[in-house]
Design a protein around this motif. Structure first.
Motif, PDB file in Angstrom:
ATOM      1  N   VAL A  59      39.184  -5.216 -64.113  1.00  0.00           N
ATOM      2  CA  VAL A  59      39.639  -6.378 -64.876  1.00  0.00           C
ATOM      3  C   VAL A  59      40.567  -5.837 -65.955  1.00  0.00           C
ATOM      4  O   VAL A  59      40.195  -4.933 -66.706  1.00  0.00           O
ATOM      5  CB  VAL A  59      38.470  -7.134 -65.528  1.00  0.00           C
ATOM      6  N   LYS A  60      41.777  -6.353 -66.019  1.00  0.00           N
ATOM      7  CA  LYS A  60      42.704  -5.931 -67.058  1.00  0.00           C
ATOM      8  C   LYS A  60      42.391  -6.693 -68.340  1.00  0.00           C
ATOM      9  O   LYS A  60      42.312  -7.912 -68.339  1.00  0.00           O
ATOM     10  CB  LYS A  60      44.149  -6.167 -66.621  1.00  0.00           C
ATOM     11  N   LEU A  61      42.185  -5.944 -69.416  1.00  0.00           N
ATOM     12  CA  LEU A  61      41.759  -6.526 -70.686  1.00  0.00           C
ATOM     13  C   LEU A  61      42.928  -6.656 -71.654  1.00  0.00           C
ATOM     14  O   LEU A  61      43.862  -5.842 -71.642  1.00  0.00           O
ATOM     15  CB  LEU A  61      40.671  -5.662 -71.323  1.00  0.00           C
ATOM     16  N   GLN A  62      42.835  -7.640 -72.514  1.00  0.00           N
ATOM     17  CA  GLN A  62      43.816  -7.833 -73.573  1.00  0.00           C
ATOM     18  C   GLN A  62      43.279  -7.199 -74.846  1.00  0.00           C
ATOM     19  O   GLN A  62      42.294  -7.678 -75.414  1.00  0.00           O
ATOM     20  CB  GLN A  62      44.080  -9.326 -73.788  1.00  0.00           C
ATOM     21  N   PHE A  63      43.914  -6.132 -75.292  1.00  0.00           N
ATOM     22  CA  PHE A  63      43.460  -5.475 -76.507  1.00  0.00           C
ATOM     23  C   PHE A  63      43.767  -6.364 -77.710  1.00  0.00           C
ATOM     24  O   PHE A  63      44.840  -6.954 -77.791  1.00  0.00           O
ATOM     25  CB  PHE A  63      44.148  -4.113 -76.654  1.00  0.00           C
ATOM     26  N   PRO A  64      42.832  -6.479 -78.663  1.00  0.00           N
ATOM     27  CA  PRO A  64      42.989  -7.463 -79.747  1.00  0.00           C
ATOM     28  C   PRO A  64      44.026  -7.113 -80.809  1.00  0.00           C
ATOM     29  O   PRO A  64      44.357  -7.951 -81.636  1.00  0.00           O
ATOM     30  CB  PRO A  64      41.588  -7.528 -80.362  1.00  0.00           C
ATOM     31  N   ILE A  65      44.537  -5.881 -80.822  1.00  0.00           N
ATOM     32  CA  ILE A  65      45.528  -5.500 -81.826  1.00  0.00           C
ATOM     33  C   ILE A  65      46.909  -5.459 -81.175  1.00  0.00           C
ATOM     34  O   ILE A  65      47.091  -4.817 -80.143  1.00  0.00           O
ATOM     35  CB  ILE A  65      45.221  -4.112 -82.430  1.00  0.00           C
ATOM     36  N   LYS A  66      47.856  -6.139 -81.762  1.00  0.00           N
ATOM     37  CA  LYS A  66      49.223  -6.107 -81.263  1.00  0.00           C
ATOM     38  C   LYS A  66      49.996  -4.976 -81.942  1.00  0.00           C
ATOM     39  O   LYS A  66      49.799  -4.669 -83.102  1.00  0.00           O
ATOM     40  CB  LYS A  66      49.919  -7.444 -81.529  1.00  0.00           C
ATOM     41  N   GLY A 114      40.296   4.604 -83.197  1.00  0.00           N
ATOM     42  CA  GLY A 114      40.760   4.952 -84.523  1.00  0.00           C
ATOM     43  C   GLY A 114      41.840   6.001 -84.533  1.00  0.00           C
ATOM     44  O   GLY A 114      42.023   6.755 -83.574  1.00  0.00           O
ATOM     45  N   LEU A 115      42.551   6.048 -85.657  1.00  0.00           N
ATOM     46  CA  LEU A 115      43.601   7.028 -85.866  1.00  0.00           C
ATOM     47  C   LEU A 115      43.935   7.073 -87.352  1.00  0.00           C
ATOM     48  O   LEU A 115      44.101   6.021 -87.996  1.00  0.00           O
ATOM     49  CB  LEU A 115      44.857   6.666 -85.067  1.00  0.00           C
ATOM     50  N   SER A 116      43.999   8.303 -87.904  1.00  0.00           N
ATOM     51  CA  SER A 116      44.414   8.511 -89.296  1.00  0.00           C
ATOM     52  C   SER A 116      43.620   7.670 -90.285  1.00  0.00           C
ATOM     53  O   SER A 116      44.175   7.053 -91.199  1.00  0.00           O
ATOM     54  CB  SER A 116      45.914   8.214 -89.447  1.00  0.00           C
ATOM     55  N   GLY A 117      42.308   7.620 -90.093  1.00  0.00           N
ATOM     56  CA  GLY A 117      41.443   6.908 -91.014  1.00  0.00           C
ATOM     57  C   GLY A 117      41.282   5.437 -90.726  1.00  0.00           C
ATOM     58  O   GLY A 117      40.406   4.785 -91.292  1.00  0.00           O
ATOM     59  N   LYS A 118      42.113   4.863 -89.842  1.00  0.00           N
ATOM     60  CA  LYS A 118      41.989   3.456 -89.468  1.00  0.00           C
ATOM     61  C   LYS A 118      41.052   3.351 -88.262  1.00  0.00           C
ATOM     62  O   LYS A 118      41.281   3.989 -87.240  1.00  0.00           O
ATOM     63  CB  LYS A 118      43.354   2.868 -89.124  1.00  0.00           C
ATOM     64  N   LEU A 119      40.005   2.552 -88.397  1.00  0.00           N
ATOM     65  CA  LEU A 119      38.992   2.450 -87.353  1.00  0.00           C
ATOM     66  C   LEU A 119      38.751   0.990 -86.987  1.00  0.00           C
ATOM     67  O   LEU A 119      38.808   0.102 -87.843  1.00  0.00           O
ATOM     68  CB  LEU A 119      37.681   3.081 -87.814  1.00  0.00           C
ATOM     69  N   TYR A 120      38.458   0.760 -85.704  1.00  0.00           N
ATOM     70  CA  TYR A 120      38.217  -0.580 -85.184  1.00  0.00           C
ATOM     71  C   TYR A 120      37.042  -0.519 -84.225  1.00  0.00           C
ATOM     72  O   TYR A 120      36.855   0.482 -83.519  1.00  0.00           O
ATOM     73  CB  TYR A 120      39.444  -1.113 -84.448  1.00  0.00           C
ATOM     74  N   VAL A 121      36.255  -1.590 -84.184  1.00  0.00           N
ATOM     75  CA  VAL A 121      35.153  -1.697 -83.220  1.00  0.00           C
ATOM     76  C   VAL A 121      35.370  -2.976 -82.410  1.00  0.00           C
ATOM     77  O   VAL A 121      35.605  -4.049 -82.971  1.00  0.00           O
ATOM     78  CB  VAL A 121      33.781  -1.716 -83.915  1.00  0.00           C
ATOM     79  N   SER A 166      27.670  -6.207 -72.762  1.00  0.00           N
ATOM     80  CA  SER A 166      26.673  -6.634 -73.756  1.00  0.00           C
ATOM     81  C   SER A 166      27.218  -7.799 -74.566  1.00  0.00           C
ATOM     82  O   SER A 166      28.410  -8.103 -74.551  1.00  0.00           O
ATOM     83  CB  SER A 166      26.303  -5.470 -74.695  1.00  0.00           C
ATOM     84  N   LEU A 167      26.299  -8.451 -75.279  1.00  0.00           N
ATOM     85  CA  LEU A 167      26.653  -9.552 -76.182  1.00  0.00           C
ATOM     86  C   LEU A 167      26.647  -9.098 -77.639  1.00  0.00           C
ATOM     87  O   LEU A 167      26.812  -9.916 -78.547  1.00  0.00           O
ATOM     88  CB  LEU A 167      25.672 -10.695 -76.011  1.00  0.00           C
ATOM     89  N   VAL A 168      26.444  -7.822 -77.887  1.00  0.00           N
ATOM     90  CA  VAL A 168      26.349  -7.298 -79.253  1.00  0.00           C
ATOM     91  C   VAL A 168      27.650  -7.556 -79.993  1.00  0.00           C
ATOM     92  O   VAL A 168      28.744  -7.277 -79.485  1.00  0.00           O
ATOM     93  CB  VAL A 168      26.025  -5.806 -79.246  1.00  0.00           C
ATOM     94  N   SER A 169      27.553  -8.063 -81.197  1.00  0.00           N
ATOM     95  CA  SER A 169      28.734  -8.342 -82.015  1.00  0.00           C
ATOM     96  C   SER A 169      28.946  -7.222 -83.036  1.00  0.00           C
ATOM     97  O   SER A 169      27.986  -6.756 -83.652  1.00  0.00           O
ATOM     98  CB  SER A 169      28.568  -9.676 -82.753  1.00  0.00           C
ATOM     99  N   PRO A 170      30.180  -6.799 -83.233  1.00  0.00           N
ATOM    100  CA  PRO A 170      30.447  -5.785 -84.262  1.00  0.00           C
ATOM    101  C   PRO A 170      30.506  -6.357 -85.665  1.00  0.00           C
ATOM    102  O   PRO A 170      30.643  -5.609 -86.625  1.00  0.00           O
ATOM    103  CB  PRO A 170      31.827  -5.252 -83.850  1.00  0.00           C
ATOM    104  N   ARG A 171      30.377  -7.665 -85.787  1.00  0.00           N
ATOM    105  CA  ARG A 171      30.535  -8.303 -87.109  1.00  0.00           C
ATOM    106  C   ARG A 171      29.219  -8.309 -87.902  1.00  0.00           C
ATOM    107  O   ARG A 171      28.168  -8.181 -87.332  1.00  0.00           O
ATOM    108  CB  ARG A 171      31.037  -9.732 -86.933  1.00  0.00           C
TER     109      ARG A 171
END
Length: 341
Positions: free
Chosen positions: A78-85, A103-110, A336-341
């Motif tokens: 399944v091709k996914l749409q990454f949430p960051i443009k 992540g890269l250079s201190g910027k991290l995303y979950v 999973s249904l786990v939320s990162p929020r």
């Protein structure tokens, strides 16, 4: 209207795929309440999948069993749409319970690729890409751990997802390998070495997420040639270590956590296997067990294979260096249904 007993609903819903559960939230208010309950997310356990980042910007979610069943790559992904443009180069760093850390250079995303839920973390002061993501059962929350350096000292920063704040914890006297942490048994694990081992991996360091303390996990006795092509992972819930030898690659698993004597050599892959595919460097990564007890793994980040443990044979699943797909990163995660929020 037919009424379904509540206990039957609670027996059926946790077995359904995430895609179906997201649709079923609109069936009625009671179902939505059940499916969005964090306790239900902990009960639900989906199948293992591969997240493959290829061609720099594409993300493919791959059904491992469908690949092994010869359904064809196009039907298994399944091709996914990454949430960051316009995110550019953003490495995959870690995975835990369906959450993926980038992540890269201190910027991290979950990101949870199954639900699309996404969170940008507060920027880390460390520019290191050595990162781990794991679940702290004692507080029912997830933690991101980043390793930085000052001289030969490793600095440890911890972020809790719920508060989105960083804290400096204990320092380590070990240097870590270039790869990121593996989460097993409530702890994050890194390959580590000291000055006395000339850059050869000498131990594993485990960082307990509840206590936020470290301990040494012994590695198996094997012919240590180089750490360059070693790889630490998890297979069937056990720590897994792949080691380059003079004759090929050995794959070890730790059957009883923390017990050195429980390391068991799962398979030895002779050099001829790599020569047959015109490969020189020979890095092999086992990824996940199949239903029949075989292992799906990847060689050289280019060739996806199934390994038969009974006769040490390999079945080609997919080649990615064909000009159409070029793999940047690959990691195992579960729906999973786990939320990162």
């Amino acid at each position: 209207m037919l009424s379904i007993p509540q206990d039957l609903i609670m027996e059926i819903l946790p077995k359904l795929p995430v895609k179906s559960l997201l649709r079923f939230k609109s069936v009625c208010k009671s179902w939505k309440s059940i499916i969005t309950d964090p306790q239900f997310a902990r009960l639900h356990s989906g199948p293992a999948r591969l997240l493959i980042k290829c061609n720099g910007v594409e993300y493919h979610s791959v059904d491992c069993e469908a690949l092994v069943d010869n359904c064809g790559y196009d039907k298994a992904i399944v091709k996914l749409q990454f949430p960051i443009k316009d995110y550019g180069w953003l490495p995959i760093l870690a995975s835990c319970n369906g959450l993926i850390c980038f992540g890269l250079s201190g910027k991290l995303y979950v990101w949870n690729p199954s639900t699309g839920d996404f969170k940008q973390l507060r920027k880390s002061s460390s520019r290191s890409l050595q990162c781990g993501l794991g679940y702290d059962k004692s507080i029912d929350d997830y933690k991101v751990v980043v390793i930085g350096y000052t001289g030969r000292l490793s600095l440890v920063d911890v972020l809790t997802l719920r508060t989105n704040t960083w804290r400096r914890t204990q320092d380590f006297n070990y240097c870590f390998g270039v790869r990121n942490a593996i989460f097993v048994n409530g702890a994050l694990h890194w390959e580590a070495y000291s000055d006395s081992t000339d850059g050869i991996i000498s131990n594993l360091v485990a960082f307990d997420l509840a206590e936020e303390t470290s301990r040494i996990i012994p590695i198996p006795e094997y012919e240590r040639i180089s750490s360059l092509y070693n790889w630490l992972g998890v297979l069937g819930g056990c720590l897994c270590l792949c080691c380059k030898t003079e004759s090929g690659v050995d794959v070890w698993i730790m059957k009883e956590y923390g017990v050195k004597e429980s390391w068991m050599k799962l398979i030895s892959i002779p050099s001829q296997v790599f020569k047959d595919w015109n490969l020189v460097s020979r890095p092999f990564r086992p990824l996940v067990y199949c239903r029949d007890g075989g292992i799906v793994g990847i060689i050289n980040n280019k060739i996806l294979v199934k390994c038969n443990l009974n006769n040490n044979s390999f079945q080609l699943i997919k080649t990615y260096n064909d000009g159409k797909f070029n793999i940047d990163d690959v990691i195992v995660y579960e729906e999973s249904l786990v939320s990162p929020r």
